[in-house]
Design a protein around this motif. Structure first.
Motif, PDB file in Angstrom:
ATOM      1  N   ASN A 250      51.704  23.441  43.395  1.00 58.60           N
ATOM      2  CA  ASN A 250      52.749  22.955  44.181  1.00 58.60           C
ATOM      3  C   ASN A 250      52.271  22.524  45.593  1.00 58.60           C
ATOM      4  N   GLN A 251      50.982  23.072  46.069  1.00 56.46           N
ATOM      5  CA  GLN A 251      50.563  22.882  47.515  1.00 56.46           C
ATOM      6  C   GLN A 251      50.770  21.493  47.898  1.00 56.46           C
ATOM      7  N   GLN A 252      50.198  20.539  47.172  1.00 55.44           N
ATOM      8  CA  GLN A 252      50.076  19.219  47.981  1.00 55.44           C
ATOM      9  C   GLN A 252      51.522  18.584  47.801  1.00 55.44           C
ATOM     10  N   ALA A 253      52.344  18.724  46.884  1.00 52.82           N
ATOM     11  CA  ALA A 253      53.481  18.078  46.569  1.00 52.82           C
ATOM     12  C   ALA A 253      54.504  18.822  47.709  1.00 52.82           C
ATOM     13  N   MET A 254      54.581  19.728  47.731  1.00 57.26           N
ATOM     14  CA  MET A 254      55.469  20.481  48.574  1.00 57.26           C
ATOM     15  C   MET A 254      55.139  20.942  50.007  1.00 57.26           C
ATOM     16  N   ASN A 255      53.759  20.453  50.386  1.00 57.91           N
ATOM     17  CA  ASN A 255      53.285  20.475  51.636  1.00 57.91           C
ATOM     18  C   ASN A 255      53.303  22.238  52.180  1.00 57.91           C
ATOM     19  N   LEU A 256      52.643  22.821  51.309  1.00 55.21           N
ATOM     20  CA  LEU A 256      52.764  24.350  51.500  1.00 55.21           C
ATOM     21  C   LEU A 256      51.352  24.867  51.958  1.00 55.21           C
ATOM     22  N   ALA A 257      51.434  26.016  52.665  1.00 51.40           N
ATOM     23  CA  ALA A 257      50.350  26.717  53.062  1.00 51.40           C
ATOM     24  C   ALA A 257      50.302  28.169  52.377  1.00 51.40           C
ATOM     25  N   LEU A 258      49.005  28.330  52.033  1.00 52.32           N
ATOM     26  CA  LEU A 258      48.749  29.646  51.040  1.00 52.32           C
ATOM     27  C   LEU A 258      47.993  30.625  52.050  1.00 52.32           C
ATOM     28  N   VAL A 259      48.652  31.671  52.073  1.00 55.40           N
ATOM     29  CA  VAL A 259      47.838  32.663  52.917  1.00 55.40           C
ATOM     30  C   VAL A 259      47.543  33.838  51.927  1.00 55.40           C
ATOM     31  N   GLU A 260      46.125  34.331  52.337  1.00 52.04           N
ATOM     32  CA  GLU A 260      45.729  35.698  51.356  1.00 52.04           C
ATOM     33  C   GLU A 260      46.521  36.686  51.829  1.00 52.04           C
ATOM     34  N   LEU A 261      47.107  37.553  51.013  1.00 54.94           N
ATOM     35  CA  LEU A 261      47.502  38.834  51.408  1.00 54.94           C
ATOM     36  C   LEU A 261      46.528  39.931  51.481  1.00 54.94           C
ATOM     37  N   THR A 262      46.446  40.839  52.352  1.00 58.01           N
ATOM     38  CA  THR A 262      45.353  41.785  52.425  1.00 58.01           C
ATOM     39  C   THR A 262      45.558  43.012  51.469  1.00 58.01           C
ATOM     40  N   ASP A 263      46.834  43.198  51.036  1.00 61.03           N
ATOM     41  CA  ASP A 263      47.479  44.331  50.323  1.00 61.03           C
ATOM     42  C   ASP A 263      46.426  44.415  48.895  1.00 61.03           C
ATOM     43  N   ALA A 264      46.088  45.511  48.744  1.00 58.74           N
ATOM     44  CA  ALA A 264      45.334  45.644  47.350  1.00 58.74           C
ATOM     45  C   ALA A 264      46.047  45.251  46.120  1.00 58.74           C
ATOM     46  N   TRP A 265      47.244  45.646  46.100  1.00 58.89           N
ATOM     47  CA  TRP A 265      48.231  45.248  45.007  1.00 58.89           C
ATOM     48  C   TRP A 265      48.329  43.816  44.560  1.00 58.89           C
ATOM     49  N   SER A 266      47.898  42.871  45.664  1.00 55.96           N
ATOM     50  CA  SER A 266      47.746  41.336  45.469  1.00 55.96           C
ATOM     51  C   SER A 266      46.941  40.862  44.444  1.00 55.96           C
ATOM     52  N   VAL A 267      46.001  41.679  43.912  1.00 51.88           N
ATOM     53  CA  VAL A 267      44.986  41.282  43.052  1.00 51.88           C
ATOM     54  C   VAL A 267      45.414  42.153  41.483  1.00 51.88           C
ATOM     55  N   ARG A 268      45.819  41.421  40.824  1.00 49.53           N
ATOM     56  CA  ARG A 268      46.181  42.174  39.441  1.00 49.53           C
ATOM     57  C   ARG A 268      45.475  41.510  38.170  1.00 49.53           C
ATOM     58  N   GLU A 269      45.075  42.754  37.366  1.00 50.52           N
ATOM     59  CA  GLU A 269      44.407  42.213  36.048  1.00 50.52           C
ATOM     60  C   GLU A 269      45.439  42.019  35.062  1.00 50.52           C
ATOM     61  N   ARG A 270      45.266  40.910  34.195  1.00 46.88           N
ATOM     62  CA  ARG A 270      45.951  40.911  33.070  1.00 46.88           C
ATOM     63  C   ARG A 270      45.514  41.279  31.715  1.00 46.88           C
ATOM     64  N   PHE A 271      46.362  41.881  30.821  1.00 45.52           N
ATOM     65  CA  PHE A 271      46.308  42.318  29.608  1.00 45.52           C
ATOM     66  C   PHE A 271      47.225  41.895  28.673  1.00 45.52           C
ATOM     67  N   VAL A 272      46.664  41.603  27.346  1.00 44.97           N
ATOM     68  CA  VAL A 272      47.522  41.804  26.141  1.00 44.97           C
ATOM     69  C   VAL A 272      47.594  43.092  25.707  1.00 44.97           C
ATOM     70  N   LEU A 273      48.723  43.457  25.311  1.00 43.53           N
ATOM     71  CA  LEU A 273      48.570  45.035  24.605  1.00 43.53           C
ATOM     72  C   LEU A 273      49.076  45.077  23.364  1.00 43.53           C
ATOM     73  N   VAL A 274      48.512  45.647  22.357  1.00 43.20           N
ATOM     74  CA  VAL A 274      48.565  45.387  20.940  1.00 43.20           C
ATOM     75  C   VAL A 274      48.694  46.864  20.568  1.00 43.20           C
ATOM     76  N   ARG A 275      49.201  47.233  19.337  1.00 41.32           N
ATOM     77  CA  ARG A 275      49.053  48.661  18.574  1.00 41.32           C
ATOM     78  C   ARG A 275      47.527  48.726  17.989  1.00 41.32           C
TER      79      ARG A 275
END
Length: 307
Positions: A250-275
């Motif tokens: 949406n950055q260009q269409a909405m004229n947005l600025a993206l600012v990096e968060l310094t908090d460690a929790w901002s990076v999140r690994e994604r997983f699929v969980l299965v039995r």
């Protein structure tokens, strides 16, 4: 021991609702008939399965063990029913997926159309749930797959990594924080904010962060999608925290600025969980493969945001 499937469903419903009246209604039984069925189960087991209380019931220790096996039997029965449907000309399968907010609103709508086109006889039930409930739902057999991100107790489930997610702060281009390369989330709490709807995985997570900081977000509006959030942010309603993939889209269409968060929790690994991956039907494994292929084909959204 001989068990009727209706009795097992009634038992599981009672254990989950902790109320025999509601469980009886869900199975279209009278309260007297439901009570008689539960008592017959206890007679066969030779042990009490529920503690009867003034405002409902609760499981005894033998009842907890019985619940585990009852759910397993019902899962096997459902798997048998689904497999046999292929031969009767009905749907070949029904795939139940519990997922977090980002999955439901952002990338699963991109993955599912091709998957469903390739599997025309498979239905998908995709539901948004909090991370903890996703893992529990897969473990209990209420879902075939779970999609989570971040630090999650997987409850011993198999976790298949498929991508890395990064949360960023999004502002209107003219906002005071727009020229910053990085910002700590705590610095943003004096600004009006745009958030996801109450109960969403991301909003629940951020509420936990602000609770630890001792200062709530100044939410002006809560919405049901990241794209809607970006439109509001671009219009100057407030700032917001969104996945970098949605922000870039949406950055260009909405004229947005993206600012990096310094908090460690901002990076999140994604997983699929299965039995058990080996016990999954072919179409469930095909959806996992589709997710992995989707992120192999595109740049990983976990890269640092564009300023």
């Amino acid at each position: 021991m001989q068990f009727d499937l209706t009795d097992l469903r009634l038992f599981v419903q009672t254990a989950e609702a902790l109320n025999l009246t509601r469980a009886a209604a869900s199975q279209h039984l009278s309260l007297a008939a439901a009570s008689a069925r539960i008592k017959a189960l206890e007679t066969q087991a030779g042990l009490p399965l529920f503690y009867r209380q003034a405002r409902g019931v609760s499981l005894t220790p033998p009842g907890e063990a019985f619940l585990h096996h009852a759910r397993a039997l019902l899962r096997q029965t459902e798997a048998l029913r689904i497999d046999l449907q292929e031969y009767s000309g009905g749907l070949r399968g029904h795939l139940r997926v519990l997922a977090n907010t980002t999955a439901v609103t952002d990338f699963m709508p991109e993955v599912l159309p091709a998957f469903m086109a390739a599997n025309p006889r498979v239905n998908v039930d995709l539901q948004e749930k909090p991370n903890a409930e996703i893992a529990r739902g897969v473990l209990d057999g209420r879902a075939d797959l779970g999609i989570v991100a971040g630090q999650v107790d997987t409850l011993g489930l198999q976790a298949i990594h498929f991508s890395t997610d990064r949360l960023v702060l999004v502002t209107a281009a003219q906002h005071r924080l727009a020229q910053r390369a990085q910002v700590d989330f705590a610095e943003t709490l004096d600004d009006d904010a745009v958030g996801m709807h109450h109960g969403s995985t991301l909003q629940t997570f951020l509420a936990g962060v602000t609770e630890k900081l001792g200062k709530p977000m100044r939410l002006r509006i809560q919405l049901s999608s990241f794209d809607a959030m970006c439109r509001m942010i671009g219009a100057g309603v407030g700032i917001g925290v969104v996945p970098v993939s949605a922000a870039r889209r949406n950055q260009q269409a909405m004229n947005l600025a993206l600012v990096e968060l310094t908090d460690a929790w901002s990076v999140r690994e994604r997983f699929v969980l299965v039995r058990d991956p080996e016990a999954l039907p072919n179409y469930a494994r095909a959806l996992i493969d589709a997710l992995l292929a989707h992120y192999r084909r595109q740049a990983d959204p976990g890269d640092a945001p564009n300023p």
